[in-house]
Enzyme design. Sequence first.
Site, short mmCIF file in Angstrom:
data_model
loop_
_atom_site.label_atom_id
_atom_site.label_comp_id
_atom_site.label_asym_id
_atom_site.label_seq_id
_atom_site.Cartn_x
_atom_site.Cartn_y
_atom_site.Cartn_z
N ARG A 221 17.73 105.52 38.43
CA ARG A 221 16.83 106.49 37.81
C ARG A 221 15.83 105.88 36.84
O ARG A 221 14.63 106.18 36.89
CB ARG A 221 17.64 107.53 37.01
CG ARG A 221 18.21 108.64 37.82
CD ARG A 221 19.52 109.06 37.22
NE ARG A 221 20.47 107.98 37.42
CZ ARG A 221 21.18 107.82 38.54
NH1 ARG A 221 21.10 108.70 39.48
NH2 ARG A 221 21.98 106.78 38.70
N THR A 222 16.31 105.05 35.94
CA THR A 222 15.44 104.57 34.87
C THR A 222 14.30 103.73 35.45
O THR A 222 13.12 103.96 35.15
CB THR A 222 16.24 103.75 33.85
OG1 THR A 222 17.39 104.51 33.48
CG2 THR A 222 15.42 103.45 32.63
N LYS B 168 17.75 80.47 37.04
CA LYS B 168 17.67 79.00 36.93
C LYS B 168 17.86 78.55 35.50
O LYS B 168 17.69 77.37 35.19
CB LYS B 168 16.29 78.52 37.42
CG LYS B 168 15.94 78.90 38.83
CD LYS B 168 14.50 78.43 39.12
CE LYS B 168 13.88 79.23 40.24
NZ LYS B 168 12.41 79.10 40.24
N ARG C 137 15.60 96.35 30.90
CA ARG C 137 17.04 96.65 30.73
C ARG C 137 17.78 95.32 30.73
O ARG C 137 17.52 94.46 31.58
CB ARG C 137 17.55 97.55 31.85
CG ARG C 137 19.07 97.70 31.81
CD ARG C 137 19.57 98.72 32.79
NE ARG C 137 19.24 100.06 32.37
CZ ARG C 137 19.65 101.17 32.99
NH1 ARG C 137 20.40 101.06 34.07
NH2 ARG C 137 19.32 102.36 32.55
N HIS D 43 19.58 103.52 24.53
CA HIS D 43 18.84 103.86 25.75
C HIS D 43 17.85 104.96 25.34
O HIS D 43 18.00 106.12 25.72
CB HIS D 43 19.84 104.35 26.81
CG HIS D 43 19.30 104.44 28.21
ND1 HIS D 43 17.97 104.26 28.52
CD2 HIS D 43 19.93 104.69 29.38
CE1 HIS D 43 17.82 104.40 29.82
NE2 HIS D 43 18.99 104.66 30.36
N1 CP Z 1 20.70 107.25 33.42
C1 CP Z 1 20.48 105.99 33.82
O1 CP Z 1 20.21 105.09 33.01
O2 CP Z 1 20.59 105.80 35.17
P1 CP Z 1 20.33 104.42 35.90
O3 CP Z 1 21.39 103.45 35.43
O4 CP Z 1 20.39 104.71 37.36
O5 CP Z 1 18.98 103.93 35.47
#
Ligand code: CP
Length: 302
Positions: free
Chosen positions: A49-50, A78, A99, A127
Amino acid sequence: MHSLVTIADLGKEKILSLLASAARFEAMPNRKTLDGRVVATLFFEPSTRTRLSFETAANRLGARVIGFSDAATSSSSKGESLKDTIMMVSNYADIIVMRHHLEGAARYASEVSPVPIINAGDGANQHPSQTMLDLYSIMKTQGTLDGLDICLVGDLKYGRTVHSLIMAMRHFHPRFHFVAPTELAMPNEYKLYCREHGIDFTEHTEFDETLINAADIIYMTRVQRERFTDLMEYERVKNVYVLRADMLRHTRPNLRILHPLPRVGEIAYDVDDCPQAYYFQQAKNGLFVRQALICDCLEIEG
Ligand code: CP
């Protein structure tokens, strides 16, 4: 231009202004606001999603997208340092969405990067874009952010989305109900945060209908296998709470069930057809919120 590392950096007025901006993007998501810009998405940890909603947000605003969804395909495999990776990508992109599995990685990246960083999740820490879409979803379904009864259920120890949500809600007088097994209880630092900010909370190990029927929002979370060093402990707690349709017979009419997703069993599939289920729409809201966040960090008028 500025980064978004933690939700704690956003005051009440800023949060409300970003939510209003997201609503304008929802009304008109396809524009050329970011024409000629490049957005980089660096995902050192898996995501559906993110990453896809950030990339869709950029594409729908006319930006181009570069990046990787698997660090194994980048030169970090590497041995290239995070600093060098960020310095390189900032040569190519106007903004970096990142991320990373290490807590604090986004803060560090923002300190070395010449372009804005958006934290798309750093370990069990924060997040913030998820939190903004959670707030947007709460606002849309409840008509307010103020004075709500919110049950946070599941993995409250490693769940970065619940940690960020608590911090964001400090402006809006919530009553939190933390529901978790002892092993995954809300960490003391967040309970201390609640006490320092006058946030009302209670703790529970049982997830029963008394709690469900008195809630405005139930925020389910996944027990995250990837955060456990002891897999026996994971096996013990992984299915501790499962929400089923028959548990939703006497809820408040405004109750909505949220989940950052992915789910792995904590919401039974029969809940999907209940009017209280909102998690797929919640994920869709992420697109509009992320359009607002990218434009805000680049200081471009939506
Ligand atoms: N909610 C969320 O962070 O989903 P993903 O890990 O799929 O990005």
